[in-house]
Write an enzyme that holds these catalytic residues in place. Structure first.
Site, PDB file in Angstrom:
ATOM      1  N   ASP A   9     -86.852  34.209 -43.065  1.00  0.00           N
ATOM      2  CA  ASP A   9     -87.503  33.804 -44.323  1.00  0.00           C
ATOM      3  C   ASP A   9     -87.894  34.972 -45.217  1.00  0.00           C
ATOM      4  OD1 ASP A   9     -87.330  31.239 -43.451  1.00  0.00           O
ATOM      5  OD2 ASP A   9     -89.471  30.917 -43.160  1.00  0.00           O
ATOM      6  N   ASP A  26     -95.689  25.565 -36.029  1.00  0.00           N
ATOM      7  CA  ASP A  26     -95.267  26.261 -37.249  1.00  0.00           C
ATOM      8  C   ASP A  26     -96.458  26.683 -38.105  1.00  0.00           C
ATOM      9  OD1 ASP A  26     -92.474  25.830 -36.801  1.00  0.00           O
ATOM     10  OD2 ASP A  26     -92.745  23.765 -37.475  1.00  0.00           O
TER      11      ASP A  26
HETATM   12  C1  BGC Z   1     -95.182  32.502 -35.890  1.00  0.00           C
HETATM   13  C2  BGC Z   1     -95.039  33.601 -34.871  1.00  0.00           C
HETATM   14  C3  BGC Z   1     -94.468  33.038 -33.582  1.00  0.00           C
HETATM   15  C4  BGC Z   1     -93.187  32.289 -33.853  1.00  0.00           C
HETATM   16  C5  BGC Z   1     -92.608  31.626 -32.627  1.00  0.00           C
HETATM   17  C6  BGC Z   1     -93.879  31.783 -36.074  1.00  0.00           C
HETATM   18  O1  BGC Z   1     -94.057  30.687 -36.891  1.00  0.00           O
HETATM   19  O2  BGC Z   1     -95.650  33.022 -37.095  1.00  0.00           O
HETATM   20  O3  BGC Z   1     -96.291  34.158 -34.630  1.00  0.00           O
HETATM   21  O4  BGC Z   1     -94.214  34.077 -32.672  1.00  0.00           O
HETATM   22  O5  BGC Z   1     -93.402  31.299 -34.833  1.00  0.00           O
HETATM   23  O6  BGC Z   1     -93.327  30.519 -32.220  1.00  0.00           O
END
Ligand code: BGC
Length: 579
Positions: free
Chosen positions: A294, A518
């Protein structure tokens, strides 16, 4: 990266094999002969070191082999590892990234034809200390082999032994941390042995040992070596995700680095990762890196004057730090022969529109050819990372017409050229190649949560009464709008991780670990830099980036990255293919 009969991968080293061989044969202390025919000034550079394992002294001699005196000189060369200058003498020494520049001191500025000057510097390093293979003085390549290719001299990348598709015939690392969370859930055993990616989402994740990051990168790689014993080839998947000003169009995954902390990103995040991944102990692993989710597409789609612009994305476009950070990561990690860099390329419901498609590919190419990076540092691209768009919409096609109206005119498709991630990924691959990426690049699709099974999944095409009824009745993508991205209600696990599902798709991979949130559905104070994004709030009515629709998010969600049991259960229940 995904042809059925893999062609040998063309590395830059091969283009300049004469120069590489010459430099290798001469080794440290050898001379590299300048052959630039028309130049008045020509040069040889001698390079030798006295190396004590964690540091070294570099001695360099510049000889003027031309017919004109040099009055004032600037020598440049690059290292391929993490060599860092501590001090230099008989010259004004500086270093930027891997490039070292030495200027004359004034008193030693003149080099008469046939004469030489010497200069030296001390460096620290870890890992390997390969000698530089190309030098230039005043912009004249001292090592130009006169061979094919645009650049002077041999390329410093180590010769690659990469395969076309790293996933082909390979086992893939099962992250024990995620696996334990999955296995602890009712029904979770069914998938607890699936491979998922390791996320390096902050500096502390590299060393581990802190809350939420118990296992560090080295420990994961050591585990991978053990798991690899049962396989002929083995893939380790790691997400590199910590750009300054991270996630500029959303708040839930804002990171620890401020918009201007590009040097911290390079020195405290990418360099240490490169050092670990470059450890010869891990040379037999195929290390797949997923580069900066992103980030770059935001610089196309979420900047002024578009209605979707955010101040943060405007700032990241203006300061250049996304581009600089990604190109630095590609260069540093791409220098490791067993690393396969895959750049995040958004998803069909983002980049699929004409306005975004070509411009994004162009920006990727610009980024991959900025700084020290080159297209040879890129193994491929990934789509749908941590997103929910199906790989394939089985019941309708972008070419269908209903009552004389193409499906592109339906409200759901809204003039997009694509209705699913696989068709998007393949078309985007062609676009990337036409922009200058290698024809061997392969695509990945994150299928961890794009399954959309369960009782609401359509089993055939919708009614042909009108184009909207047709698309609504056909589509398996169960979202309210394709711009929705946070903890989507009704989603299920997608295709299980699979190598080479179709030509040019290197793998279906589970990059976002199913069950990790998320973003929080309401504000939760935290020390991870994470904000509260209303797109994760089920009561939110949207913004221009989802065309002002409801968010479709599940309630009661924890911070992004944290375990979200209710979501995990829903993903199991709605898995497609079913478990
Ligand atoms: C988060 C990360 C996390 C990743 C995997 C992302 O949305 O910001 O901190 O490691 O997801 O779950």
């Amino acid at each position: 990266m995904s042809r059925t009969t893999p062609p040998p991968r063309r590395r830059r080293g091969a283009l300049f094999s004469a120069g590489v061989l010459a430099a290798t044969a001469l080794g440290a202390g050898g001379l590299t002969q300048g052959t630039a025919a028309a130049a008045d000034f020509a040069c040889e550079v001698g390079y030798s070191t006295n190396d004590w394992g964690s540091g070294f002294t570099a001695n360099l001699t510049i000889t003027n082999t031309g017919s004109t005196a040099a009055s004032g000189w600037t020598l440049t060369y690059s290292y391929s590892g993490n060599q860092r200058l501590s001090q230099g003498w008989n010259g004004v020494w500086s270093q930027s990234g891997r490039t070292v520049t030495v200027e004359d001191t004034g008193w030693n500025g003149t080099i008469a034809p046939g004469a030489s000057v010497s200069t030296g510097g001390n460096f620290t390093y870890s890992g390997t200390n390969a000698a530089p293979t190309a030098f230039s003085v005043n912009g004249v390549a001292c090592g130009d082999d006169g061979g094919p290719g645009p650049g002077p001299g041999p390329d410093p990348d180590p010769p690659g032994d990469r395969v076309d598709n790293p996933y082909e015939g390979a086992g893939v690392y099962v992250n024990p941390d995620w696996s334990a969370n999955a296995a602890a859930e009712p029904g979770g055993d069914a998938i607890a042995d699936e491979p998922t990616a390791v996320w390096l989402d902050r500096r502390a994740a590299i060393t581990g040992g802190s809350a939420g990051n118990s296992t560090g990168l080295r420990e994961h790689l050591d585990n991978a070596l053990i798991q690899a014993e049962e396989h002929e080839n083995f893939v380790f998947q790691v997400v590199v995700y910590n750009l300054p000003g991270r996630d500029c169009a959303a708040l839930a995954s804002n990171g620890e680095l401020a918009a201007d902390e590009i040097d911290v990103y390079k020195e405290e995040f990418i360099d240490p990762i490169a050092e670990i991944l470059g450890d010869p102990a891990y040379a037999d692993l195929r290390i797949v890196t997923i580069i900066e989710i992103d980030s770059l597409p935001n610089l196309i789609t979420n900047v002024s004057p578009r209605e979707t612009a955010t101040d943060q994305c405007d700032e990241m476009l203006a300061n250049g730090n996304y581009v600089e950070g990604v190109s630095y990561a590609l260069d540093a990690l791409g220098a490791i022969p067993n690393v396969y860099n895959y750049i995040d390329a958004g998803h069909y419901g983002w980049i699929g529109w004409d306005d975004n498609f070509g411009a994004s590919a162009e920006l990727f190419h610009e980024t991959a050819t900025t700084g020290g990076a080159s297209v040879d540092d890129v193994a491929g691209f990934i789509v749908n990372t941590a997103n929910y768009g199906p790989s394939v919409e089985p019941h309708y096609s972008i070419d269908d017409n209903v009552g004389g109206r193409p499906v592109r005119e339906s409200e759901w498709v809204d003039w997009n050229r694509y209705i699913d991630n696989q068709s998007f990924a393949l078309a985007f691959r062609d676009e990337l190649v036409s922009q200058g990426f290698n024809d061997e690049i392969g695509m990945l699709i994150d299928t961890s949560r794009n399954g959309w099974g369960g009782p609401d999944r359509p089993t055939g095409p919708g009614p042909t009464t009108d184009v909207n009824a047709y698309v609504e009745g056909s589509r398996v993508d169960g979202r309210i709008q394709t711009g929705n991205w946070c903890n989507q209600s009704g989603a299920g696990l997608g295709e299980r991780p699979t190598a080479s599902p179709v030509p040019d798709i290197d793998a279906y991979a589970w990059i976002k670990p199913p069950g990790e949130s998320d973003g929080s559905s309401e504000e939760i104070p935290n020390d991870e830099g994470k904000g509260f994004d209303r797109m994760c709030d089920p009561t939110y009515e949207g913004n221009p980036r989802n065309n002002n629709n409801m968010s479709g998010a599940l309630p009661d969600a924890p911070l992004s990255g944290h375990w979200f049991s209710a979501q995990f259960q829903e993903l199991l229940a709605n898995a497609y293919p079913p478990l």
